[in-house]
Write a protein that holds these residues in place. Structure first.
Motif, PDB file in Angstrom:
ATOM      1  N   TRP A 125       0.793  -1.327   0.057  1.00 42.16           N
ATOM      2  CA  TRP A 125      -0.089   0.121   0.020  1.00 42.16           C
ATOM      3  C   TRP A 125       1.010   1.241   0.064  1.00 42.16           C
ATOM      4  CZ3 TRP A 125      -1.229   3.713   3.842  1.00 42.16           C
ATOM      5  CH2 TRP A 125      -2.224   4.442   3.689  1.00 42.16           C
ATOM      6  N   ASN A 126       0.452   2.199  -0.922  1.00 43.16           N
ATOM      7  CA  ASN A 126       1.443   3.361  -1.050  1.00 43.16           C
ATOM      8  C   ASN A 126       0.475   4.632  -0.413  1.00 43.16           C
ATOM      9  OD1 ASN A 126       2.257   6.041  -2.046  1.00 43.16           O
ATOM     10  ND2 ASN A 126       4.046   4.542  -2.935  1.00 43.16           N
ATOM     11  N   TRP A 127       0.834   5.575   0.199  1.00 42.83           N
ATOM     12  CA  TRP A 127       0.069   6.709   0.723  1.00 42.83           C
ATOM     13  C   TRP A 127      -0.611   7.154  -0.382  1.00 42.83           C
ATOM     14  CZ3 TRP A 127      -1.681   7.580   5.430  1.00 42.83           C
ATOM     15  CH2 TRP A 127      -2.301   8.868   5.611  1.00 42.83           C
ATOM     16  N   PHE A 128      -0.043   7.625  -1.395  1.00 44.25           N
ATOM     17  CA  PHE A 128      -0.660   8.624  -2.387  1.00 44.25           C
ATOM     18  C   PHE A 128      -1.109   7.601  -3.498  1.00 44.25           C
ATOM     19  CE2 PHE A 128       2.876  11.028  -0.507  1.00 44.25           C
ATOM     20  CZ  PHE A 128       2.065  12.209   0.003  1.00 44.25           C
ATOM     21  N   GLN A 129      -0.731   6.480  -3.976  1.00 45.01           N
ATOM     22  CA  GLN A 129      -1.191   5.780  -5.194  1.00 45.01           C
ATOM     23  C   GLN A 129      -2.299   4.781  -4.667  1.00 45.01           C
ATOM     24  OE1 GLN A 129       2.540   4.425  -6.109  1.00 45.01           O
ATOM     25  NE2 GLN A 129       2.895   5.799  -7.637  1.00 45.01           N
ATOM     26  N   GLY A 130      -2.282   4.267  -3.407  1.00 47.43           N
ATOM     27  CA  GLY A 130      -2.968   3.276  -3.092  1.00 47.43           C
ATOM     28  C   GLY A 130      -2.399   1.883  -3.269  1.00 47.43           C
ATOM     29  N   ILE A 131      -3.252   0.789  -3.871  1.00 46.05           N
ATOM     30  CA  ILE A 131      -2.465  -0.565  -4.015  1.00 46.05           C
ATOM     31  C   ILE A 131      -1.709  -0.701  -4.839  1.00 46.05           C
ATOM     32  CG2 ILE A 131      -3.190  -2.801  -3.932  1.00 46.05           C
ATOM     33  CD1 ILE A 131      -5.785  -2.248  -2.760  1.00 46.05           C
ATOM     34  N   VAL A 132      -0.328  -0.691  -4.711  1.00 45.13           N
ATOM     35  CA  VAL A 132       0.770  -1.019  -5.814  1.00 45.13           C
ATOM     36  C   VAL A 132       1.168  -2.428  -5.746  1.00 45.13           C
ATOM     37  CG1 VAL A 132       2.938  -0.266  -6.509  1.00 45.13           C
ATOM     38  CG2 VAL A 132       1.172   1.285  -5.662  1.00 45.13           C
ATOM     39  N   ALA A 133       1.220  -2.985  -6.953  1.00 42.20           N
ATOM     40  CA  ALA A 133       1.932  -4.513  -7.197  1.00 42.20           C
ATOM     41  C   ALA A 133       3.153  -4.185  -7.955  1.00 42.20           C
ATOM     42  CB  ALA A 133       0.689  -5.223  -7.910  1.00 42.20           C
ATOM     43  N   GLU A 134       4.262  -5.082  -7.447  1.00 44.63           N
ATOM     44  CA  GLU A 134       5.492  -4.895  -8.186  1.00 44.63           C
ATOM     45  C   GLU A 134       5.777  -6.241  -8.854  1.00 44.63           C
ATOM     46  OE1 GLU A 134       8.011  -4.243  -4.808  1.00 44.63           O
ATOM     47  OE2 GLU A 134       7.283  -1.940  -4.865  1.00 44.63           O
ATOM     48  N   GLN A 135       6.477  -6.080 -10.026  1.00 45.91           N
ATOM     49  CA  GLN A 135       6.798  -6.956 -10.712  1.00 45.91           C
ATOM     50  C   GLN A 135       5.755  -8.000 -11.334  1.00 45.91           C
ATOM     51  OE1 GLN A 135      10.101  -7.015 -12.040  1.00 45.91           O
ATOM     52  NE2 GLN A 135      10.371  -5.415 -11.017  1.00 45.91           N
ATOM     53  N   VAL A 136       4.996  -7.481 -12.084  1.00 48.24           N
ATOM     54  CA  VAL A 136       3.737  -8.064 -12.300  1.00 48.24           C
ATOM     55  C   VAL A 136       3.684  -8.752 -13.730  1.00 48.24           C
ATOM     56  CG1 VAL A 136       0.923  -7.623 -12.691  1.00 48.24           C
ATOM     57  CG2 VAL A 136       2.261  -6.510 -10.809  1.00 48.24           C
ATOM     58  N   THR A 137       2.986  -9.602 -13.855  1.00 47.11           N
ATOM     59  CA  THR A 137       2.801 -10.504 -15.151  1.00 47.11           C
ATOM     60  C   THR A 137       1.264 -10.456 -15.140  1.00 47.11           C
ATOM     61  OG1 THR A 137       4.831 -11.598 -15.059  1.00 47.11           O
ATOM     62  CG2 THR A 137       3.013 -12.313 -16.749  1.00 47.11           C
ATOM     63  N   ILE A 138       0.712 -10.027 -16.279  1.00 46.67           N
ATOM     64  CA  ILE A 138      -0.839 -10.007 -16.585  1.00 46.67           C
ATOM     65  C   ILE A 138      -1.179 -10.665 -17.930  1.00 46.67           C
ATOM     66  CG2 ILE A 138      -2.914  -8.678 -16.712  1.00 46.67           C
ATOM     67  CD1 ILE A 138      -1.602  -6.302 -15.382  1.00 46.67           C
ATOM     68  N   GLY A 139      -2.140 -11.834 -17.755  1.00 48.55           N
ATOM     69  CA  GLY A 139      -2.554 -12.400 -18.941  1.00 48.55           C
ATOM     70  C   GLY A 139      -3.937 -12.778 -18.730  1.00 48.55           C
ATOM     71  N   GLU A 140      -4.303 -13.549 -19.812  1.00 51.72           N
ATOM     72  CA  GLU A 140      -5.804 -13.802 -19.812  1.00 51.72           C
ATOM     73  C   GLU A 140      -5.825 -15.262 -19.204  1.00 51.72           C
ATOM     74  OE1 GLU A 140      -8.155 -13.392 -23.410  1.00 51.72           O
ATOM     75  OE2 GLU A 140      -6.721 -11.943 -23.947  1.00 51.72           O
ATOM     76  N   THR A 141      -6.803 -15.555 -18.232  1.00 54.23           N
ATOM     77  CA  THR A 141      -6.834 -16.795 -17.682  1.00 54.23           C
ATOM     78  C   THR A 141      -7.331 -18.001 -18.593  1.00 54.23           C
ATOM     79  OG1 THR A 141      -9.144 -16.440 -17.009  1.00 54.23           O
ATOM     80  CG2 THR A 141      -7.316 -16.055 -15.379  1.00 54.23           C
ATOM     81  N   ASN A 142      -6.758 -19.227 -18.522  1.00 54.31           N
ATOM     82  CA  ASN A 142      -6.980 -20.161 -19.289  1.00 54.31           C
ATOM     83  C   ASN A 142      -6.623 -19.932 -21.020  1.00 54.31           C
ATOM     84  OD1 ASN A 142      -8.094 -21.503 -17.244  1.00 54.31           O
ATOM     85  ND2 ASN A 142     -10.152 -20.990 -17.360  1.00 54.31           N
ATOM     86  N   GLN A 143      -5.712 -19.430 -21.086  1.00 50.75           N
ATOM     87  CA  GLN A 143      -5.268 -19.045 -22.554  1.00 50.75           C
ATOM     88  C   GLN A 143      -3.789 -18.935 -22.629  1.00 50.75           C
ATOM     89  OE1 GLN A 143      -7.119 -15.747 -24.431  1.00 50.75           O
ATOM     90  NE2 GLN A 143      -6.035 -16.207 -26.187  1.00 50.75           N
ATOM     91  N   THR A 144      -3.252 -19.947 -23.310  1.00 51.38           N
ATOM     92  CA  THR A 144      -1.482 -19.885 -23.222  1.00 51.38           C
ATOM     93  C   THR A 144      -0.882 -19.046 -24.372  1.00 51.38           C
ATOM     94  OG1 THR A 144      -1.773 -21.878 -24.907  1.00 51.38           O
ATOM     95  CG2 THR A 144      -1.633 -22.408 -22.435  1.00 51.38           C
ATOM     96  N   GLY A 145      -1.490 -18.744 -25.662  1.00 47.49           N
ATOM     97  CA  GLY A 145      -0.829 -18.031 -26.400  1.00 47.49           C
ATOM     98  C   GLY A 145      -1.614 -16.758 -26.662  1.00 47.49           C
ATOM     99  N   GLY A 146      -2.092 -15.907 -25.596  1.00 46.88           N
ATOM    100  CA  GLY A 146      -2.694 -14.845 -25.740  1.00 46.88           C
ATOM    101  C   GLY A 146      -1.750 -13.485 -25.356  1.00 46.88           C
ATOM    102  N   LEU A 147      -2.358 -12.430 -25.271  1.00 44.65           N
ATOM    103  CA  LEU A 147      -1.560 -11.345 -24.912  1.00 44.65           C
ATOM    104  C   LEU A 147      -0.925 -11.253 -23.506  1.00 44.65           C
ATOM    105  CD1 LEU A 147      -0.808  -8.214 -25.540  1.00 44.65           C
ATOM    106  CD2 LEU A 147      -2.932  -7.513 -24.493  1.00 44.65           C
ATOM    107  N   ARG A 148       0.312 -10.837 -23.219  1.00 45.75           N
ATOM    108  CA  ARG A 148       1.041 -10.927 -22.095  1.00 45.75           C
ATOM    109  C   ARG A 148       1.489  -9.620 -21.790  1.00 45.75           C
ATOM    110  NH1 ARG A 148      -0.314 -14.557 -18.748  1.00 45.75           N
ATOM    111  NH2 ARG A 148      -0.147 -16.807 -19.552  1.00 45.75           N
TER     112      ARG A 148
END
Length: 145
Positions: free
Chosen positions: A69-92
């Protein structure tokens, strides 16, 4: 010479005031320690679990190194990988930092409803598959959105 004695009412008022002062200082100390803990160590599992389940319900696979949690920004995640669930060849998407924006009205009822994700210093990879062709990869670097 005899000491002047205080009246019992004023002695009780002083005692109540002293305990209220000590309690309020302890409350301030607890709040400061809680802010330092959430900033340095990260969010507890009680908060992470509903947040990640909300993202999973929307079809987003969210992997991270640390959520804090950051005071000014809110909830911050670090070193993140985002993709679509149940899809192997999609956007990463990979990002150094993702700010999770929550809906303030639903947060009042202790429900986590993700309004937006802000990516900073990210990379996007999209596989371009054509029939009988070798795999090509479209890469976009330094994404902030």
């Amino acid at each position: 010479m005899a000491e002047p004695t205080q009246k019992p009412f004023w002695r009780g008022c002083r005692r109540v005031f002293r305990w209220c002062r000590i309690a309020s200082l302890l409350l301030v100390l607890f709040a400061v320690c809680l802010v330092i803990f959430l900033t340095k160590v990260g969010l507890p599992e009680v908060i992470k679990r509903p947040l990640l389940s909300e993202l999973s319900n929307r079809g987003i696979e969210f992997q991270y190194k640390r959520i804090r949690w950051n005071w000014f920004q809110g909830i911050v995640a670090e070193q993140v990988t985002i993709g679509e669930t149940n899809q192997t060849g999609g956007l990463r998407l990979q990002a150094a930092e993702v700010i999770v924006r929550l809906d303030d009205e639903k947060l009042k009822d202790f429900r986590f409803h993700v309004r937006a994700l802000e990516l900073h210093q990210g990379n996007a990879q999209l596989p371009l598959n054509e029939t009988n062709q070798p795999l090509r990869l479209l890469q976009v670097t330094n994404v902030s959105t």
